[in-house]
Design a protein around this motif. Structure first.
Motif, PDB file in Angstrom:
ATOM      1  N   ILE A   1      -8.749  11.860  -2.179  1.00  0.00           N
ATOM      2  CA  ILE A   1      -7.977  11.377  -1.036  1.00  0.00           C
ATOM      3  C   ILE A   1      -7.688  12.521  -0.067  1.00  0.00           C
ATOM      4  CG2 ILE A   1      -5.771  10.392  -0.289  1.00  0.00           C
ATOM      5  CD1 ILE A   1      -5.719   8.909  -3.043  1.00  0.00           C
ATOM      6  N   LEU A   2      -7.160  13.624  -0.587  1.00  0.00           N
ATOM      7  CA  LEU A   2      -6.783  14.751   0.271  1.00  0.00           C
ATOM      8  C   LEU A   2      -8.014  15.423   0.880  1.00  0.00           C
ATOM      9  CD1 LEU A   2      -3.856  16.286  -1.818  1.00  0.00           C
ATOM     10  CD2 LEU A   2      -3.730  14.698   0.127  1.00  0.00           C
ATOM     11  N   ASP A   3      -9.087  15.555   0.110  1.00  0.00           N
ATOM     12  CA  ASP A   3     -10.321  16.135   0.648  1.00  0.00           C
ATOM     13  C   ASP A   3     -10.851  15.305   1.811  1.00  0.00           C
ATOM     14  OD1 ASP A   3     -10.127  18.079  -1.261  1.00  0.00           O
ATOM     15  OD2 ASP A   3     -11.879  17.452  -2.425  1.00  0.00           O
ATOM     16  N   ASP A   4     -10.811  13.971   1.658  1.00  0.00           N
ATOM     17  CA  ASP A   4     -11.309  13.099   2.728  1.00  0.00           C
ATOM     18  C   ASP A   4     -10.395  13.127   3.950  1.00  0.00           C
ATOM     19  OD1 ASP A   4     -13.560  12.438   1.340  1.00  0.00           O
ATOM     20  OD2 ASP A   4     -12.993  10.370   0.896  1.00  0.00           O
ATOM     21  N   CYS A   5      -9.103  13.327   3.739  1.00  0.00           N
ATOM     22  CA  CYS A   5      -8.181  13.488   4.875  1.00  0.00           C
ATOM     23  C   CYS A   5      -8.584  14.713   5.700  1.00  0.00           C
ATOM     24  CB  CYS A   5      -6.742  13.648   4.386  1.00  0.00           C
ATOM     25  SG  CYS A   5      -5.958  12.139   3.803  1.00  0.00           S
ATOM     26  N   ILE A   6      -8.898  15.809   5.002  1.00  0.00           N
ATOM     27  CA  ILE A   6      -9.278  17.046   5.684  1.00  0.00           C
ATOM     28  C   ILE A   6     -10.607  16.869   6.425  1.00  0.00           C
ATOM     29  CG2 ILE A   6     -10.027  19.430   5.278  1.00  0.00           C
ATOM     30  CD1 ILE A   6      -7.836  19.600   3.145  1.00  0.00           C
ATOM     31  N   LYS A   7     -11.565  16.225   5.788  1.00  0.00           N
ATOM     32  CA  LYS A   7     -12.853  15.964   6.455  1.00  0.00           C
ATOM     33  C   LYS A   7     -12.660  15.139   7.723  1.00  0.00           C
ATOM     34  CE  LYS A   7     -15.586  15.917   2.181  1.00  0.00           C
ATOM     35  NZ  LYS A   7     -16.250  15.015   1.203  1.00  0.00           N
ATOM     36  N   CYS A   8     -11.828  14.120   7.612  1.00  0.00           N
ATOM     37  CA  CYS A   8     -11.553  13.241   8.750  1.00  0.00           C
ATOM     38  C   CYS A   8     -10.912  14.026   9.892  1.00  0.00           C
ATOM     39  CB  CYS A   8     -10.630  12.107   8.296  1.00  0.00           C
ATOM     40  SG  CYS A   8     -10.070  11.004   9.611  1.00  0.00           S
ATOM     41  N   ALA A   9      -9.879  14.803   9.577  1.00  0.00           N
ATOM     42  CA  ALA A   9      -9.164  15.561  10.602  1.00  0.00           C
ATOM     43  C   ALA A   9     -10.049  16.629  11.234  1.00  0.00           C
ATOM     44  CB  ALA A   9      -7.913  16.190   9.995  1.00  0.00           C
TER      45      ALA A   9
ATOM     46  N   ALA B   1       0.818  -1.212   0.000  1.00  0.00           N
ATOM     47  CA  ALA B   1       0.000   0.000   0.000  1.00  0.00           C
ATOM     48  C   ALA B   1       0.850   1.260   0.000  1.00  0.00           C
ATOM     49  CB  ALA B   1      -0.912   0.009   1.226  1.00  0.00           C
ATOM     50  N   GLY B   2       0.388   2.263  -0.753  1.00  0.00           N
ATOM     51  CA  GLY B   2       0.954   3.594  -0.652  1.00  0.00           C
ATOM     52  C   GLY B   2       0.556   4.224   0.674  1.00  0.00           C
ATOM     53  N   LEU B   3       0.900   5.479   0.861  1.00  0.00           N
ATOM     54  CA  LEU B   3       0.497   6.204   2.058  1.00  0.00           C
ATOM     55  C   LEU B   3      -1.024   6.308   2.046  1.00  0.00           C
ATOM     56  CD1 LEU B   3       1.396   7.782   4.581  1.00  0.00           C
ATOM     57  CD2 LEU B   3       1.558   9.825   3.136  1.00  0.00           C
ATOM     58  N   VAL B   4      -1.656   5.782   3.095  1.00  0.00           N
ATOM     59  CA  VAL B   4      -3.110   5.619   3.086  1.00  0.00           C
ATOM     60  C   VAL B   4      -3.803   6.854   3.657  1.00  0.00           C
ATOM     61  CG1 VAL B   4      -5.044   4.182   3.819  1.00  0.00           C
ATOM     62  CG2 VAL B   4      -2.829   3.127   3.348  1.00  0.00           C
ATOM     63  N   GLY B   5      -4.730   7.400   2.882  1.00  0.00           N
ATOM     64  CA  GLY B   5      -5.507   8.552   3.320  1.00  0.00           C
ATOM     65  C   GLY B   5      -6.989   8.286   3.218  1.00  0.00           C
ATOM     66  N   GLY B   6      -7.786   9.293   3.564  1.00  0.00           N
ATOM     67  CA  GLY B   6      -9.236   9.149   3.527  1.00  0.00           C
ATOM     68  C   GLY B   6      -9.841   9.265   4.906  1.00  0.00           C
ATOM     69  N   ASP B   7     -10.986   8.651   5.080  1.00  0.00           N
ATOM     70  CA  ASP B   7     -11.690   8.717   6.355  1.00  0.00           C
ATOM     71  C   ASP B   7     -11.281   7.542   7.239  1.00  0.00           C
ATOM     72  OD1 ASP B   7     -13.426   9.653   8.312  1.00  0.00           O
ATOM     73  OD2 ASP B   7     -15.112   9.879   6.944  1.00  0.00           O
ATOM     74  N   THR B   8     -11.929   7.399   8.380  1.00  0.00           N
ATOM     75  CA  THR B   8     -11.644   6.297   9.288  1.00  0.00           C
ATOM     76  C   THR B   8     -12.891   5.934  10.068  1.00  0.00           C
ATOM     77  OG1 THR B   8     -10.192   5.523  11.070  1.00  0.00           O
ATOM     78  CG2 THR B   8     -10.912   7.813  11.174  1.00  0.00           C
ATOM     79  N   LEU B   9     -12.924   4.702  10.544  1.00  0.00           N
ATOM     80  CA  LEU B   9     -13.994   4.256  11.450  1.00  0.00           C
ATOM     81  C   LEU B   9     -13.558   4.400  12.903  1.00  0.00           C
ATOM     82  CD1 LEU B   9     -14.950   1.016   9.467  1.00  0.00           C
ATOM     83  CD2 LEU B   9     -16.236   3.158   9.543  1.00  0.00           C
ATOM     84  N   GLN B  10     -12.276   4.693  13.108  1.00  0.00           N
ATOM     85  CA  GLN B  10     -11.752   4.836  14.459  1.00  0.00           C
ATOM     86  C   GLN B  10     -12.157   6.179  15.065  1.00  0.00           C
ATOM     87  OE1 GLN B  10      -7.668   4.034  13.019  1.00  0.00           O
ATOM     88  NE2 GLN B  10      -7.601   2.355  14.483  1.00  0.00           N
ATOM     89  N   LEU B  11     -11.873   6.340  16.339  1.00  0.00           N
ATOM     90  CA  LEU B  11     -12.303   7.534  17.069  1.00  0.00           C
ATOM     91  C   LEU B  11     -11.239   8.630  17.065  1.00  0.00           C
ATOM     92  CD1 LEU B  11     -13.998   5.780  20.133  1.00  0.00           C
ATOM     93  CD2 LEU B  11     -15.066   6.624  18.019  1.00  0.00           C
TER      94      LEU B  11
END
Length: 342
Positions: free
Chosen positions: A326-334, A200-210
């Motif tokens: 990918i980057l948009d979902d990283c921002i939403k997650c953070a 896997a490359g560097l993994v981004g996006g959302d998460t199910l974790q807290l």
């Protein structure tokens, strides 16, 4: 491929970033899942997994630890496919192993042998990392023209932005991947087990974790000005020429894709984009000006190395997430977890 309702799979490291996303996807698709955790008394992780749809009837949790490799055997028994996702990031003292490399290789051997002994496991799918696939020349004189599955990280070299943790991680993942691939069928199709290594490359996006996963924190480091995480981004760039990135949903779909093929084995790199750190910073500057990206982030190297990876796509896999998504979902997650205030 038989009906999923009759198919039983094992996921090691089931409560991690990728593991939990994969377990949830497998349950959604109707599979019965054996998931391992280091500690079944960790209510936060157990409750997360048990909250997934279908978990009440098709999820069985097992306690297993990389540092006690034989503990994975009960979870593997009776399964058709095994996803080996678990990996230690920090060395745990007090066991027979001197470092994470020794522990992860021993666990890989034990898990592979459990798969062979089970009499039921048809394929072992190992979650590797592109950190093991550097296109650097063996003598450190420069990069090859492209990065693909033939590239292996030369462990005798030192890299800019490296530290003891990153060196240990690269060694551990590279040597473990080589070890686990040795249990697979050879070029003549002999050997009792099909083994896939999906890097896997560097993994981004959302998460199910807290909380925001560390790989997402690395991808947003130019917005938070987190120097330690930005160093990790630059390390990847110096190691790999540019940074291969992949959405969490794509990598988990790729894992399931590799399981559902009639026959498949060998090494596959998995990333939908291959970008420089400066390109990431430039995207943020254009689309999220409220974060005021520093000029130094925009001045990174611009190398002409090609992403020569086609094996997975040639098999029929399709990526759904591009760099923007990918980057948009990283921002939403953070933002959701309070790591980005704007």
């Amino acid at each position: 491929m038989e009906k999923t309702s009759k198919c039983k799979v094992c996921v090691t490291g089931g409560a991690g970033y990728m593991g939990s996303w994969l377990v949830n996807k497998l349950l959604e698709k109707g599979y019965t899942v054996h998931a391992t955790l280091r500690n079944l008394d960790d209510r936060c992780k157990v409750d997360l997994l048990k909250s997934f749809n279908g978990a009440d009837s098709r999820l069985v949790l097992f306690e297993a630890d990389i540092y006690d490799p034989d503990t994975f055997d009960p979870a593997i028994q009776g399964c058709d496919f095994v996803f080996h996702v678990a990996t230690p990031l920090l060395h745990t003292q007090g066991y027979q192993f001197n470092n994470t490399t020794e522990a992860t290789i021993a666990a890989a051997k034990s898990i592979a042998m459990s798969c062979v002994r089970s009499g039921t496991v048809r394929r072992l799918i190992y979650t590797g990392t592109v950190v093991s696939a550097s296109p650097l020349m063996e003598d450190g004189s420069g990069f090859k023209d492209s990065i693909d599955e033939t590239c292996w990280t030369p462990l005798n070299l030192s890299f800019a932005y490296s530290d003891s943790f990153l060196r240990s991680y690269a060694e551990s993942k590279t040597l473990t991947e080589r070890e686990i691939l040795s249990y697979g069928t050879d070029a003549n199709g002999t050997g009792g087990l099909e083994v896939i290594s999906l890097d896997a490359g560097l993994v981004g996006g959302d998460t199910l974790q807290l909380y925001t996963p560390s790989s997402v924190v690395v991808l947003i480091s130019q917005l938070t000005n987190n120097e330690d995480m930005y160093q990790k981004l630059r390390y990847l760039e110096e190691l790999l020429g540019k940074v291969p990135v992949v959405h969490i949903d794509d990598i988990c779909e790729a894992q399931i894709f590799c399981m559902e093929q009639p026959s498949i084995n060998g090494r596959f790199l998995c990333a939908s984009n291959y970008v420089s750190s400066a390109e990431i910073a430039s995207y943020y500057q254009q689309h999220f000006p409220e974060f005021h990206v520093k000029q130094e982030y925009l001045d990174g190297p611009n190398r002409e190395i090609k992403w020569g990876v086609t094996k997975l796509v040639e098999k029929g896999f399709e990526y759904k997430y591009d760099k923007k998504m990918i980057l948009d979902d990283c921002i939403k997650c953070a933002r959701r977890h309070g790591d980005l205030q704007q």
